[in-house]
Design a protein around this motif. Structure first.
Motif, PDB file in Angstrom:
ATOM      1  N   LEU A   9       0.847  -1.182   0.000  1.00 39.88           N
ATOM      2  CA  LEU A   9       0.000   0.000   0.000  1.00 39.88           C
ATOM      3  C   LEU A   9       0.890   1.242   0.000  1.00 39.88           C
ATOM      4  CD1 LEU A   9      -2.996   0.771   0.156  1.00 39.88           C
ATOM      5  CD2 LEU A   9      -2.745   0.892   2.624  1.00 39.88           C
ATOM      6  N   ASN A  10       0.630   2.173  -0.921  1.00 40.29           N
ATOM      7  CA  ASN A  10       1.370   3.436  -1.039  1.00 40.29           C
ATOM      8  C   ASN A  10       2.841   3.290  -1.418  1.00 40.29           C
ATOM      9  OD1 ASN A  10      -0.835   5.170  -0.396  1.00 40.29           O
ATOM     10  ND2 ASN A  10      -0.579   4.598   1.739  1.00 40.29           N
ATOM     11  N   GLN A  11       3.230   2.142  -1.948  1.00 39.78           N
ATOM     12  CA  GLN A  11       4.632   1.975  -2.333  1.00 39.78           C
ATOM     13  C   GLN A  11       4.766   1.240  -3.659  1.00 39.78           C
ATOM     14  OE1 GLN A  11       7.140   0.251   0.648  1.00 39.78           O
ATOM     15  NE2 GLN A  11       8.914   0.220  -0.667  1.00 39.78           N
ATOM     16  N   ALA A  12       5.552   1.845  -4.540  1.00 42.81           N
ATOM     17  CA  ALA A  12       5.909   1.218  -5.813  1.00 42.81           C
ATOM     18  C   ALA A  12       7.396   1.424  -6.007  1.00 42.81           C
ATOM     19  CB  ALA A  12       5.128   1.839  -6.960  1.00 42.81           C
ATOM     20  N   GLN A  13       8.025   0.495  -6.708  1.00 48.86           N
ATOM     21  CA  GLN A  13       9.461   0.632  -6.918  1.00 48.86           C
ATOM     22  C   GLN A  13       9.873   0.099  -8.283  1.00 48.86           C
ATOM     23  OE1 GLN A  13      10.630  -1.600  -3.427  1.00 48.86           O
ATOM     24  NE2 GLN A  13      11.231  -3.355  -4.668  1.00 48.86           N
ATOM     25  N   LEU A  14      10.969   0.666  -8.781  1.00 52.64           N
ATOM     26  CA  LEU A  14      11.560   0.204 -10.029  1.00 52.64           C
ATOM     27  C   LEU A  14      12.327  -1.077  -9.722  1.00 52.64           C
ATOM     28  CD1 LEU A  14      12.006   0.892 -13.030  1.00 52.64           C
ATOM     29  CD2 LEU A  14      14.081   2.085 -12.337  1.00 52.64           C
ATOM     30  N   THR A  15      12.005  -2.140 -10.452  1.00 57.50           N
ATOM     31  CA  THR A  15      12.541  -3.464 -10.152  1.00 57.50           C
ATOM     32  C   THR A  15      12.959  -4.163 -11.434  1.00 57.50           C
ATOM     33  OG1 THR A  15      10.951  -3.614  -8.335  1.00 57.50           O
ATOM     34  CG2 THR A  15      11.953  -5.668  -9.029  1.00 57.50           C
ATOM     35  N   ASP A  16      13.978  -5.009 -11.342  1.00 52.47           N
ATOM     36  CA  ASP A  16      14.331  -5.882 -12.454  1.00 52.47           C
ATOM     37  C   ASP A  16      13.371  -7.062 -12.449  1.00 52.47           C
ATOM     38  OD1 ASP A  16      16.653  -4.696 -13.696  1.00 52.47           O
ATOM     39  OD2 ASP A  16      17.740  -5.168 -11.867  1.00 52.47           O
ATOM     40  N   ILE A  17      12.820  -7.370 -13.622  1.00 55.40           N
ATOM     41  CA  ILE A  17      11.925  -8.521 -13.740  1.00 55.40           C
ATOM     42  C   ILE A  17      12.413  -9.424 -14.869  1.00 55.40           C
ATOM     43  CG2 ILE A  17       9.901  -7.310 -12.858  1.00 55.40           C
ATOM     44  CD1 ILE A  17       8.896  -7.182 -15.819  1.00 55.40           C
ATOM     45  N   GLN A  18      11.942 -10.654 -14.850  1.00 49.52           N
ATOM     46  CA  GLN A  18      12.247 -11.594 -15.916  1.00 49.52           C
ATOM     47  C   GLN A  18      11.424 -11.238 -17.150  1.00 49.52           C
ATOM     48  OE1 GLN A  18      11.480 -15.597 -14.664  1.00 49.52           O
ATOM     49  NE2 GLN A  18      13.262 -16.353 -15.772  1.00 49.52           N
ATOM     50  N   GLU A  19      12.030 -11.344 -18.320  1.00 54.21           N
ATOM     51  CA  GLU A  19      11.280 -11.068 -19.547  1.00 54.21           C
ATOM     52  C   GLU A  19      10.172 -12.098 -19.710  1.00 54.21           C
ATOM     53  OE1 GLU A  19      12.190 -10.038 -24.164  1.00 54.21           O
ATOM     54  OE2 GLU A  19      13.483  -9.373 -22.543  1.00 54.21           O
ATOM     55  N   PRO A  20       8.955 -11.638 -20.074  1.00 55.08           N
ATOM     56  CA  PRO A  20       7.835 -12.575 -20.220  1.00 55.08           C
ATOM     57  C   PRO A  20       8.078 -13.611 -21.320  1.00 55.08           C
ATOM     58  CG  PRO A  20       7.075 -10.296 -20.236  1.00 55.08           C
ATOM     59  CD  PRO A  20       8.562 -10.260 -20.316  1.00 55.08           C
ATOM     60  N   ARG A  21       7.397 -14.737 -21.203  1.00 57.78           N
ATOM     61  CA  ARG A  21       7.475 -15.816 -22.196  1.00 57.78           C
ATOM     62  C   ARG A  21       6.961 -15.293 -23.538  1.00 57.78           C
ATOM     63  NH1 ARG A  21       3.877 -19.200 -24.325  1.00 57.78           N
ATOM     64  NH2 ARG A  21       2.172 -18.367 -23.076  1.00 57.78           N
ATOM     65  N   PHE A  22       7.638 -15.638 -24.604  1.00 57.35           N
ATOM     66  CA  PHE A  22       7.250 -15.229 -25.950  1.00 57.35           C
ATOM     67  C   PHE A  22       6.808 -16.473 -26.707  1.00 57.35           C
ATOM     68  CE2 PHE A  22       7.723 -13.871 -30.325  1.00 57.35           C
ATOM     69  CZ  PHE A  22       7.283 -12.561 -30.287  1.00 57.35           C
ATOM     70  N   SER A  23       5.598 -16.422 -27.302  1.00 57.19           N
ATOM     71  CA  SER A  23       5.064 -17.589 -28.007  1.00 57.19           C
ATOM     72  C   SER A  23       4.762 -17.245 -29.464  1.00 57.19           C
ATOM     73  CB  SER A  23       3.785 -18.077 -27.320  1.00 57.19           C
ATOM     74  OG  SER A  23       2.719 -17.189 -27.588  1.00 57.19           O
ATOM     75  N   SER A  24       4.224 -18.196 -30.180  1.00 61.58           N
ATOM     76  CA  SER A  24       3.915 -17.991 -31.604  1.00 61.58           C
ATOM     77  C   SER A  24       2.794 -16.975 -31.816  1.00 61.58           C
ATOM     78  CB  SER A  24       3.556 -19.321 -32.269  1.00 61.58           C
ATOM     79  OG  SER A  24       2.444 -19.890 -31.618  1.00 61.58           O
ATOM     80  N   ILE A  25       2.000 -16.671 -30.784  1.00 69.63           N
ATOM     81  CA  ILE A  25       0.930 -15.674 -30.929  1.00 69.63           C
ATOM     82  C   ILE A  25       1.291 -14.322 -30.289  1.00 69.63           C
ATOM     83  CG2 ILE A  25      -0.908 -17.390 -31.120  1.00 69.63           C
ATOM     84  CD1 ILE A  25      -1.645 -16.657 -28.175  1.00 69.63           C
ATOM     85  N   SER A  26       2.520 -14.208 -29.820  1.00 69.57           N
ATOM     86  CA  SER A  26       2.943 -12.996 -29.103  1.00 69.57           C
ATOM     87  C   SER A  26       3.449 -11.908 -30.042  1.00 69.57           C
ATOM     88  CB  SER A  26       4.078 -13.334 -28.132  1.00 69.57           C
ATOM     89  OG  SER A  26       3.687 -14.248 -27.165  1.00 69.57           O
ATOM     90  N   ILE A  27       3.373 -10.683 -29.556  1.00 75.76           N
ATOM     91  CA  ILE A  27       4.141  -9.585 -30.136  1.00 75.76           C
ATOM     92  C   ILE A  27       4.862  -8.904 -28.986  1.00 75.76           C
ATOM     93  CG2 ILE A  27       2.621  -9.192 -32.116  1.00 75.76           C
ATOM     94  CD1 ILE A  27       1.564  -6.722 -30.725  1.00 75.76           C
ATOM     95  N   LYS A  28       6.057  -8.411 -29.272  1.00 72.81           N
ATOM     96  CA  LYS A  28       6.837  -7.696 -28.257  1.00 72.81           C
ATOM     97  C   LYS A  28       6.846  -6.219 -28.624  1.00 72.81           C
ATOM     98  CE  LYS A  28      11.190  -7.599 -25.820  1.00 72.81           C
ATOM     99  NZ  LYS A  28      12.523  -8.175 -25.703  1.00 72.81           N
ATOM    100  N   ILE A  29       6.570  -5.392 -27.629  1.00 77.72           N
ATOM    101  CA  ILE A  29       6.465  -3.954 -27.837  1.00 77.72           C
ATOM    102  C   ILE A  29       7.470  -3.247 -26.940  1.00 77.72           C
ATOM    103  CG2 ILE A  29       4.913  -1.956 -27.609  1.00 77.72           C
ATOM    104  CD1 ILE A  29       2.683  -4.394 -27.801  1.00 77.72           C
ATOM    105  N   LYS A  30       8.300  -2.380 -27.528  1.00 77.75           N
ATOM    106  CA  LYS A  30       9.180  -1.527 -26.731  1.00 77.75           C
ATOM    107  C   LYS A  30       8.339  -0.345 -26.278  1.00 77.75           C
ATOM    108  CE  LYS A  30      13.486   0.987 -26.465  1.00 77.75           C
ATOM    109  NZ  LYS A  30      13.394   0.986 -25.038  1.00 77.75           N
ATOM    110  N   THR A  31       8.179  -0.219 -24.980  1.00 84.14           N
ATOM    111  CA  THR A  31       7.305   0.803 -24.410  1.00 84.14           C
ATOM    112  C   THR A  31       7.895   2.196 -24.599  1.00 84.14           C
ATOM    113  OG1 THR A  31       6.647  -0.814 -22.749  1.00 84.14           O
ATOM    114  CG2 THR A  31       6.066   1.480 -22.315  1.00 84.14           C
TER     115      THR A  31
END
Length: 135
Positions: A9-31
């Protein structure tokens, strides 16, 4: 990959995360842009219950950098608006839901397209407030 995650509650932080799984129906978007919506602030302060931890955001704009084998190749390198219920406050988004990725037409900037998400969120908020006042 980096993401902004609401941890408590009331806290967010910049964190390293694992890249999501990419499948044959996926598209990857650079935000490129994500709107900070009233909805996000309500989740942060606990007014809207959320399962934590969670990546913040549900809308963004960006550029398609990779397409799965079952997705349309013309999407590659296109500017898009994406709605992603699993969080958009991250460097890259992997989307598996085709209708929620919309190409941005020529002449519309990333910031203008991003405002569409915020505009809809604001309209919904104003609608709810007006209903409360008319009771």
């Amino acid at each position: 990959m980096k993401a902004i995650i609401q941890t408590t509650l009331n806290q967010a932080q910049l964190t390293d995360i694992q890249e999501p799984r990419f499948s044959s129906i996926s598209i990857k978007i650079k935000t490129k842009y994500v709107p900070l919506l009233r909805y996000e602030l309500l989740k942060l302060d606990g007014s809207i219950p959320s399962k934590l931890p969670m990546i913040m955001g549900y809308g963004a704009t960006g550029i398609v950098t990779k397409v799965g084998a079952l997705r349309s190749n013309p999407l590659l390198n296109q500017r898009v608006l994406v709605l992603h219920p699993w969080g958009t406050f991250q460097e890259g988004i992997v989307s598996d839901i085709p209708p929620l990725t919309i190409p941005i037409i020529d002449g519309v900037s990333f910031t203008e397209a991003t405002a569409l998400i915020g505009g809809v969120d604001l309209a919904l908020t104003l609608f709810k407030l007006s209903k409360k006042k008319n009771r």
